[in-house]
Design a protein around this motif. Structure first.
Motif, mmCIF file in Angstrom:
data_model
loop_
_atom_site.group_PDB
_atom_site.id
_atom_site.type_symbol
_atom_site.label_atom_id
_atom_site.label_comp_id
_atom_site.label_asym_id
_atom_site.label_seq_id
_atom_site.Cartn_x
_atom_site.Cartn_y
_atom_site.Cartn_z
ATOM 1 N N ALA A 5 22.776 62.275 47.080
ATOM 2 C CA ALA A 5 21.463 62.253 47.732
ATOM 3 C C ALA A 5 20.426 62.953 46.857
ATOM 4 O O ALA A 5 20.732 63.948 46.186
ATOM 5 C CB ALA A 5 21.528 62.931 49.094
ATOM 6 N N ILE A 6 19.245 62.414 46.868
ATOM 7 C CA ILE A 6 18.095 63.018 46.185
ATOM 8 C C ILE A 6 17.074 63.370 47.272
ATOM 9 O O ILE A 6 16.701 62.500 48.075
ATOM 10 C CB ILE A 6 17.409 62.038 45.203
ATOM 11 C CG1 ILE A 6 18.434 61.367 44.278
ATOM 12 C CG2 ILE A 6 16.303 62.740 44.422
ATOM 13 C CD1 ILE A 6 19.026 62.231 43.239
ATOM 14 N N ILE A 7 16.668 64.627 47.309
ATOM 15 C CA ILE A 7 15.672 65.050 48.302
ATOM 16 C C ILE A 7 14.392 65.455 47.573
ATOM 17 O O ILE A 7 14.340 66.523 46.945
ATOM 18 C CB ILE A 7 16.170 66.256 49.120
ATOM 19 C CG1 ILE A 7 17.456 65.917 49.851
ATOM 20 C CG2 ILE A 7 15.082 66.733 50.057
ATOM 21 C CD1 ILE A 7 17.298 65.576 51.297
ATOM 22 N N HIS A 87 13.361 62.846 38.389
ATOM 23 C CA HIS A 87 14.081 64.020 37.871
ATOM 24 C C HIS A 87 15.428 64.173 38.576
ATOM 25 O O HIS A 87 16.446 64.493 37.956
ATOM 26 C CB HIS A 87 13.243 65.282 38.069
ATOM 27 C CG HIS A 87 11.998 65.325 37.232
ATOM 28 N ND1 HIS A 87 11.020 66.276 37.410
ATOM 29 C CD2 HIS A 87 11.548 64.523 36.233
ATOM 30 C CE1 HIS A 87 10.050 66.080 36.538
ATOM 31 N NE2 HIS A 87 10.339 65.015 35.816
ATOM 32 N N GLY A 88 15.432 63.936 39.867
ATOM 33 C CA GLY A 88 16.693 64.034 40.623
ATOM 34 C C GLY A 88 17.689 62.979 40.202
ATOM 35 O O GLY A 88 18.886 63.260 40.013
ATOM 36 N N LEU A 89 17.218 61.748 40.010
ATOM 37 C CA LEU A 89 18.102 60.649 39.589
ATOM 38 C C LEU A 89 18.703 60.924 38.206
ATOM 39 O O LEU A 89 19.893 60.693 37.979
ATOM 40 C CB LEU A 89 17.329 59.323 39.574
ATOM 41 C CG LEU A 89 16.911 58.767 40.940
ATOM 42 C CD1 LEU A 89 15.924 57.614 40.758
ATOM 43 C CD2 LEU A 89 18.135 58.316 41.733
ATOM 44 N N ALA A 90 17.881 61.441 37.306
ATOM 45 C CA ALA A 90 18.376 61.732 35.944
ATOM 46 C C ALA A 90 19.435 62.827 35.978
ATOM 47 O O ALA A 90 20.479 62.734 35.313
ATOM 48 C CB ALA A 90 17.204 62.151 35.051
ATOM 49 N N ALA A 102 22.697 56.031 45.200
ATOM 50 C CA ALA A 102 21.712 57.117 45.326
ATOM 51 C C ALA A 102 20.967 56.929 46.642
ATOM 52 O O ALA A 102 20.332 55.897 46.866
ATOM 53 C CB ALA A 102 20.733 57.089 44.153
ATOM 54 N N LEU A 103 21.073 57.931 47.489
ATOM 55 C CA LEU A 103 20.338 57.945 48.762
ATOM 56 C C LEU A 103 19.152 58.870 48.563
ATOM 57 O O LEU A 103 19.339 60.061 48.272
ATOM 58 C CB LEU A 103 21.252 58.468 49.885
ATOM 59 C CG LEU A 103 20.671 58.582 51.283
ATOM 60 C CD1 LEU A 103 21.774 58.534 52.341
ATOM 61 C CD2 LEU A 103 19.819 59.821 51.479
ATOM 62 N N VAL A 104 17.937 58.345 48.690
ATOM 63 C CA VAL A 104 16.739 59.169 48.535
ATOM 64 C C VAL A 104 16.145 59.414 49.916
ATOM 65 O O VAL A 104 15.965 58.469 50.686
ATOM 66 C CB VAL A 104 15.690 58.505 47.626
ATOM 67 C CG1 VAL A 104 14.479 59.429 47.426
ATOM 68 C CG2 VAL A 104 16.303 58.154 46.267
ATOM 69 N N THR A 164 12.423 56.780 55.032
ATOM 70 C CA THR A 164 13.613 57.086 54.232
ATOM 71 C C THR A 164 14.656 57.555 55.221
ATOM 72 O O THR A 164 14.309 57.939 56.345
ATOM 73 C CB THR A 164 13.375 58.226 53.192
ATOM 74 O OG1 THR A 164 13.190 59.476 53.864
ATOM 75 C CG2 THR A 164 12.198 57.889 52.284
ATOM 76 N N PRO A 165 15.955 57.473 54.900
ATOM 77 C CA PRO A 165 16.593 57.225 53.600
ATOM 78 C C PRO A 165 16.407 55.808 53.085
ATOM 79 O O PRO A 165 16.258 54.861 53.838
ATOM 80 C CB PRO A 165 18.085 57.497 53.872
ATOM 81 C CG PRO A 165 18.112 58.332 55.088
ATOM 82 C CD PRO A 165 16.938 57.889 55.909
#
Ligand SMILES: Nc1ccn([C@@H]2O[C@H](COP(=O)(O)OP(=O)(O)OP(=O)(O)O)[C@@H](O)[C@H]2O)c(=O)n1
Ligand SMILES: C[C@](O)(CO)[C@H](O)COP(=O)(O)O
Length: 240
Positions: A5-7, A87-90, A102-104, A164-165
């Motif tokens: 997860a990306i928050i 930045h979170g994905l990287a 990837a859950l954002v 979101t998500p």
């Protein structure tokens, strides 16, 4: 496929107008950010949570349930939500393999129910290449204006509010967001980047409690909706 997860939590909450960024306001005894992260960790398929906060954020370290959590990774936020997500994905790509979803999820959406999260993850794992977006159908009559001030009524049966998500394959989403940003697309959600690449995500109907906390009234509404939810009892039987 495994799930991370990306928050995005690096905003300043200007429209909220509070003393602190809105993700650090208290909702039902916890910060809005903690509520949102704990809601994600309710499903054991979520292996790790990458939280993007401003590099000079003075509040996050005091969120010890998060800053000390073994599944939480702090990453630097960016000048826009899209940059924070990138930045979170990287950071996630460096730690997780190609078969990762990837859950954002916005820190500002604390009303994620376990029922909806389960349904979103089930759907995303069935058709990962399309991805899935939590959304609510438009109920009001919607008008669109152009630069000349002309008004056009939209067919609301075809219109949804994207929440979101939003869940997509990690590598595909990272590629899409980088390409969409470079192409000058106004990437206000992950699905718009995937659509830029020709992907048509699945929309899954969400509850109103999942609305984004943007202004003071939103906090009042979301708190009231969450308080109205059935609370589990000691023997686990829910009652309203
Ligand atoms: N540079 C930014 C801007 C926003 N966000 C996050 O993206 C989510 C949705 O953004 P929004 O509701 O617009 O939050 P803010 O930008 O804080 O609100 P405002 O526009 O009122 O300042 C929030 O969880 C916010 O923290 C982020 O991670 N990085
Ligand atoms: C991602 C989002 O929450 C979907 O509705 C929305 O686009 C975020 O917009 P914001 O202006 O960054 O809050």
């Amino acid at each position: 496929m495994s799930v991370i997860a990306i928050i995005p939590a690096a905003g300043i909450g200007q429209r909220m107008g509070a003393e602190v960024p809105k993700q650090y306001l208290t909702l039902l005894g916890k910060s809005i950010l903690e509520q949102s992260v704990l809601a994600l960790l309710a499903d054991t398929r979520v292996q790790q949570v990458f939280i993007a906060v401003q590099p000079d954020d003075p509040y996050f370290s005091a969120q010890t349930n998060l800053s000390n959590h073994p599944q939480v990774v702090r990453v630097p936020g960016g000048a826009s939500r899209a940059q924070s997500v990138l930045h979170g994905l990287a950071a996630a790509q460096a730690l997780h393999g190609p078969d990762t979803l990837a859950l954002v999820h916005d820190a500002a959406r604390p009303g994620l129910s376990k029922k909806l999260l389960t349904a979103l993850l089930d759907q995303a794992q069935q058709v990962p290449e399309r991805g899935v977006v939590a959304a609510v159908p438009a109920w009001d009559t919607l008008k669109q204006t152009n630069k000349h001030g002309q008004v056009q009524t939209l067919d609301r049966s075809l219109v949804w509010h994207a929440f979101t998500p939003q869940i997509f394959p990690l590598q595909a989403l990272l590629d899409a967001m980088m390409k969409a940003e470079r192409a000058g697309v106004n990437v206000t959600d992950e699905a718009s980047a995937m659509e830029f690449m020709g992907v048509s995500p699945i929309l899954l109907e969400a509850e109103q409690q999942l609305r984004k906390i943007t202004c003071p009234d939103d906090l009042i509404m979301v708190e009231a909706l969450l308080k109205a939810q059935p609370q589990p009892t000691e023997n686990g039987v829910e009652h309203s």
